[in-house]
Write an enzyme that holds these catalytic residues in place. Structure first.
Site, PDB file in Angstrom:
ATOM      1  N   LYS A 139      46.462  42.378 109.016  1.00 14.37           N
ATOM      2  CA  LYS A 139      46.691  40.986 108.615  1.00 14.37           C
ATOM      3  C   LYS A 139      45.712  40.039 109.327  1.00 14.37           C
ATOM      4  CE  LYS A 139      49.995  41.624 105.640  1.00 14.37           C
ATOM      5  NZ  LYS A 139      49.823  41.260 104.225  1.00 14.37           N
ATOM      6  N   SER A 169      58.171  42.652  93.192  1.00 15.64           N
ATOM      7  CA  SER A 169      59.311  42.241  94.030  1.00 15.64           C
ATOM      8  C   SER A 169      58.894  41.119  94.976  1.00 15.64           C
ATOM      9  CB  SER A 169      59.827  43.439  94.855  1.00 15.64           C
ATOM     10  OG  SER A 169      58.818  43.898  95.721  1.00 15.64           O
ATOM     11  N   GLY A 170      59.857  40.615  95.708  1.00 12.95           N
ATOM     12  CA  GLY A 170      59.607  39.732  96.837  1.00 12.95           C
ATOM     13  C   GLY A 170      58.719  38.530  96.577  1.00 12.95           C
ATOM     14  N   VAL A 193      46.623  49.437  94.598  1.00  8.76           N
ATOM     15  CA  VAL A 193      45.448  48.781  95.199  1.00  8.76           C
ATOM     16  C   VAL A 193      44.660  49.693  96.143  1.00  8.76           C
ATOM     17  CG1 VAL A 193      46.399  46.444  94.979  1.00  8.76           C
ATOM     18  CG2 VAL A 193      46.736  47.721  97.129  1.00  8.76           C
ATOM     19  N   TYR A 206      49.853  46.738 111.244  1.00  9.53           N
ATOM     20  CA  TYR A 206      50.106  45.574 110.386  1.00  9.53           C
ATOM     21  C   TYR A 206      49.404  44.340 110.945  1.00  9.53           C
ATOM     22  CZ  TYR A 206      52.918  42.231 107.608  1.00  9.53           C
ATOM     23  OH  TYR A 206      53.337  41.231 106.758  1.00  9.53           O
ATOM     24  N   THR A 247      62.978  39.935 102.065  1.00  4.30           N
ATOM     25  CA  THR A 247      62.525  40.686 100.884  1.00  4.30           C
ATOM     26  C   THR A 247      62.817  42.166 101.141  1.00  4.30           C
ATOM     27  OG1 THR A 247      60.334  41.118 101.788  1.00  4.30           O
ATOM     28  CG2 THR A 247      60.574  39.085 100.510  1.00  4.30           C
TER      29      THR A 247
END
Ligand code: NDP
Length: 253
Positions: A162, A16-17, A65, A158, A193
């Site tokens: 990141k 997706s996205g 993953v 997050y 998304t």
């Protein structure tokens, strides 16, 4: 320039996205693509669309993953099918929005396990193949939130993950530079998304975006593709360890 014919590109989070969009982008330049994610039905549809539109080979492989065995099986399946891997787009990701003071260890660790450890594990396992071949292009997808904090949506795990991807990129680039493998990073801004739609479509968030994004709009579908193709191509041979924001200017102000 940027012809990818004869190259094999693996894209994680391709169901997706942004991952799906970049898979289209690389295939349009002639690359055969290996599509990884957990939702096999979605991957099969993306593969069919890509083969139909660009006449390249597209190979869907279910992969999580967070699981080493699953990533290793994907490496083997890609090698069995194509005999090599030239390009890896490390894109699979999630994001939990939650105030830091309410975020328990489980949520923190899950975010880190997909968004940071998953990126490292996938880079390492495909990286071994590239190092052996003496050629590779790894493109990690971080976020503009990997470069700054934000006051609109609390997401400390997050941001941490990141930010980790940004500096992991530099570390891997430095380690592998003299062995033919470049490692670069794209930091996307706001793109609509499955991950972001619920937040981005609210009037409140649109107003926030207009105040904070100099281009005053969200990114459009496909607007990462030119950068992905550039970093995936032979011609980016002197670019490694680069961190490229594609965020409408969010991080420049
Ligand atoms: P989507 O939710 O549309 O895509 C995320 C992809 O990651 C899906 O294909 C999903 O597939 C896959 N994925 C999630 N967990 C796993 C896992 N454990 N193993 C394998 N695949 C997994 O979101 P986006 O396209 O927006 O996000 C793509 C990347 O871009 C992420 O890393 C995100 O952080 C980053 N990004 C996105 C921004 C945006 O505004 N959209 C901004 C900045 C960065 P499946 O569920 O089938 O496994």
């Amino acid at each position: 320039m940027f012809n990818l014919q004869g190259r094999v590109a693996v894209i994680t989070g391709a169901s997706s996205g942004l991952g799906m969009q970049m898979a289209h982008g690389l295939a349009e330049q002639g690359a055969d693509v290996v599509l990884l994610a957990r939702r096999e039905d979605r991957l099969r549809k993306v593969a069919e669309d890509i083969e139909g539109q660009y006449g390249v080979k597209a190979y869907p492989i279910p992969c999580d993953v967070t699981q080493l065995a699953s990533v290793q099986a994907a490496v083997q399946a890609a090698l069995n099918r194509f005999g090599k891997v030239d390009i890896l787009i490390n894109n699979a990701g999630i994001g939990s929005v939650m105030p830091a003071e309410k975020m328990d260890d489980e949520v923190w660790e899950h975010n880190l396990s997909v968004d940071l450890t998953g990126v490292f594990r996938t880079a390492r396992e495909f990286g071994k193949v590239m190092l052996e071949a003496g050629y590779g292009r790894i493109i990690n997808i971080s976020s503009m939130y990997g470069m700054v904090g934000n006051s609109a949506t609390p997401a400390s795990a997050y941001h941490a993950a990141k930010g980790g991807v940004v500096n992991l990129t530099r570390a891997l680039a430095a380690e592998w530079a003299d062995r033919g493998v470049t490692v670069n990073c794209i930091c996307p801004g706001y793109f609509e998304t499955e991950l972001t739609a619920d937040t981005l479509k609210t009037e409140e968030f649109k107003a926030y975006m207009e105040r904070t994004v100099p281009l005053k709009r969200y990114g459009n579908s496909g607007e990462l593709n030119s950068a992905a193709c550039f970093l995936a191509a032979d011609e980016s041979s002197y670019v490694t360890g680069a961190i490229l924001p594609i965020d409408g200017g969010y991080t420049c102000v």
